[in-house]
Scaffold this active site. Structure first.
Site, PDB file in Angstrom:
ATOM      1  N   HIS A 145     -39.968 -47.067  -4.778  1.00 61.96           N
ATOM      2  CA  HIS A 145     -40.247 -46.082  -3.720  1.00 61.96           C
ATOM      3  C   HIS A 145     -39.336 -44.861  -3.828  1.00 61.96           C
ATOM      4  CE1 HIS A 145     -42.298 -49.523  -1.751  1.00 61.96           C
ATOM      5  NE2 HIS A 145     -41.204 -50.182  -2.086  1.00 61.96           N
ATOM      6  N   SER A 154     -35.598 -17.795 -15.643  1.00 60.70           N
ATOM      7  CA  SER A 154     -36.339 -17.076 -14.618  1.00 60.70           C
ATOM      8  C   SER A 154     -36.119 -15.575 -14.817  1.00 60.70           C
ATOM      9  CB  SER A 154     -35.835 -17.506 -13.236  1.00 60.70           C
ATOM     10  OG  SER A 154     -36.135 -16.498 -12.286  1.00 60.70           O
ATOM     11  N   LYS A 200     -31.104 -19.735 -13.285  1.00 61.89           N
ATOM     12  CA  LYS A 200     -32.103 -20.781 -13.501  1.00 61.89           C
ATOM     13  C   LYS A 200     -32.223 -21.236 -14.946  1.00 61.89           C
ATOM     14  CE  LYS A 200     -34.699 -22.306 -10.490  1.00 61.89           C
ATOM     15  NZ  LYS A 200     -35.919 -21.962 -10.087  1.00 61.89           N
ATOM     16  N   GLU A 248     -42.886 -29.800 -17.345  1.00 60.84           N
ATOM     17  CA  GLU A 248     -43.911 -29.456 -16.348  1.00 60.84           C
ATOM     18  C   GLU A 248     -45.258 -29.172 -16.999  1.00 60.84           C
ATOM     19  OE1 GLU A 248     -42.322 -26.297 -13.898  1.00 60.84           O
ATOM     20  OE2 GLU A 248     -40.527 -27.461 -13.468  1.00 60.84           O
TER      21      GLU A 248
END
Ligand code: ARG
Length: 457
Positions: free
Chosen positions: A155, A276, A282, A289
């Site tokens: 979980h 970024s 970043k 992804e």
């Protein structure tokens, strides 16, 4: 230019030609088309259906076409309907009448079924090899991290301590199953459709066993109508790829989480990260992804082909031409994702200190504390309740189980002795779990040995 102009009195409308044509994508298997034709004429000559002279000249012509496509001197031009017409037209242009005998006892229906099978067979083998080298890297990480303690989750809540080797081993199992699924698909599909004609075989005495043998198939397919309209193996392959992508997407999701500022379990190498345009600090896990995202695209191909094949009557229907772009795209996507993922994993560094600290912090040893009481005669259900109280106490005080004093332990249960600390150390929790498949290094070593043998096969 057309293979079928005879019964027509009018030119094809240009838009119809464009809509119908498949050359822009089926050129991808020109090598397979030529390989199939060479096997076909070799068999025709052996059966006395074609003279040896014609056979020689056809094979020479086909080989010269292949060479010229390979080196870019022969380019695909849009007036040809598909790769089959393209090759045949150029053959006739190069060798004359003998070229017109190539298509004896053959239809484009069994021809395209063959080409696609040859292409797919090769791609399945390549994908299997890519997964194998990914498994080599996973095994390397496992061997290096037999004792690297980290929290295991259920979980997404810290559950019990495991090792990085154990966590990686879960993915080893997944990709191992993926390879076996690919092998199953290959075994089931490996029957040669060539010689099935348009749908009803041919009247020529073709030796289908021979063409199957020449092309490395297990044997010929046994029903000519099924042969020209079977796309099951593509659906199976798309399913195999969907599952591979699903596994990659799970792995990517974990890496994305592990790479967050909150976790910091891993550092993705600069060469596999992106930045970024506005936020200078970043460093983003774009590769992970993208792989996660492209999973949807491969699922889409599976759904598309299932839908295209739904309710199609026997035998060949032009709908089936739609199989190619889905499958080609899914293959290129899946192979690309395996390669990129592999590179990212191989260059990633694991923050062992962070993993260990995280495992220490989340009461991941609570089950072992309960087991300690059970080993001292307390029934498990009671032990569960006692440790639950301990956890509540610790949460209140902001400490871990290991930070409680023996007095505090004894206040809750007199059964606790000084050896409780050793019993609930992260090392003990992991090292004592040695049932088959568990994270204990003794159990893991055996599994690693078996993986080594598997990869050496
Ligand atoms: N381009 C076609 C395909 O991919 C080849 C088979 C054509 N057969 C036919 N009967 N029109 O399916």
């Amino acid at each position: 230019m057309k293979l079928w102009g005879g019964r027509f009195t009018k030119e094809t409308n240009q838009l119809v030609h464009n809509f119908n044509a498949s050359l822009s994508f089926d050129q991808k298997f020109y090598k397979e088309d030529i390989e199939g034709s060479i096997a076909h004429v070799t068999m025709l000559a052996k059966q006395g259906i074609l003279s040896d002279e014609d056979k020689e000249s056809i094979i020479k012509g086909l080989e010269s076409i292949r060479q010229d496509i390979d080196n870019g001197t022969l380019t695909f031009t849009a007036e040809h309907e598909d790769i089959h017409s393209f090759v045949e037209a150029h053959l006739i242009e190069r060798i004359g009448d003998a070229g017109k005998r190539l298509h004896t006892g053959r239809s484009r229906n069994d021809q395209v079924a063959l080409d696609m099978k040859l292409y797919t067979r090769h791609e399945i083998e390549e994908m299997n090899d890519l997964l194998k080298s990914l498994l080599d890297s996973i095994l390397r990480i496992m061997k290096e991290n037999l004792h690297t303690i980290m929290p295991g989750f259920t979980h997404l809540q810290k559950a019990q301590p495991i090792t990085l080797a154990h966590h990686m081993g879960a993915y080893f199992e997944m990709f191992k199953r993926d390879r076996s699924r690919l092998s199953d698909t290959l075994e089931r599909m490996n029957y040669c459709p060539l010689g099935s004609g348009a749908l009803a075989g041919t009247t020529y005495p073709l030796d289908r066993e021979e063409t199957a043998r020449l092309l490395g198939f297990t044997g010929p397919t046994l029903n000519s109508m099924d042969s020209v309209s079977d796309r099951d193996y593509l659906i199976e392959f798309l399913n195999d790829m969907s599952i591979i992508m699903m596994h990659l997407s799970r792995f990517c999701e974990e890496i994305i989480t592990w790479n967050t500022n909150e976790y910091q379990f891993v550092d993705i190498d600069d060469s596999y990260s992106t930045g970024s345009s506005i936020m200078p600090q970043k460093k983003n896990p774009d590769i992970a992804e993208l792989v996660r995202g492209k999973t949807g695209r491969v699922y889409g191909a599976l759904m598309s082909l299932l839908t295209t094949m739904k309710s199609l009557p026997l035998a060949y229907n032009k709908d089936m031409q739609e199989d190619k772009e889905f499958v080609f795209d899914a293959i290129d996507t899946t192979k690309g994702c395996i390669v990129l993922f592999h590179g990212m994993l191989d260059t990633m560094t694991f923050r062992k200190d962070r993993m260990r600290a995280s495992a220490e912090g989340g009461f991941t040893n609570a089950t072992d504390a309960a087991d300690y009481l059970v080993n001292h005669g307390v029934p498990f259900r009671d032990a569960h309740g006692i440790i639950g109280q301990l956890v509540l106490y610790c949460i209140d005080k902001g400490i871990s189980l290991g930070e409680m004093s023996l007095e505090e332990y004894k206040a809750i249960s007199p059964v606790f002795e000084a050896d409780i600390y050793d019993a609930i150390s992260m090392e003990t929790c992991v090292n004592k779990r040695n049932t088959i498949g568990a994270p204990g290094p003794e159990a893991m070593t055996k599994v690693i040995d078996s993986y080594e043998k598997y990869l050496a096969e």
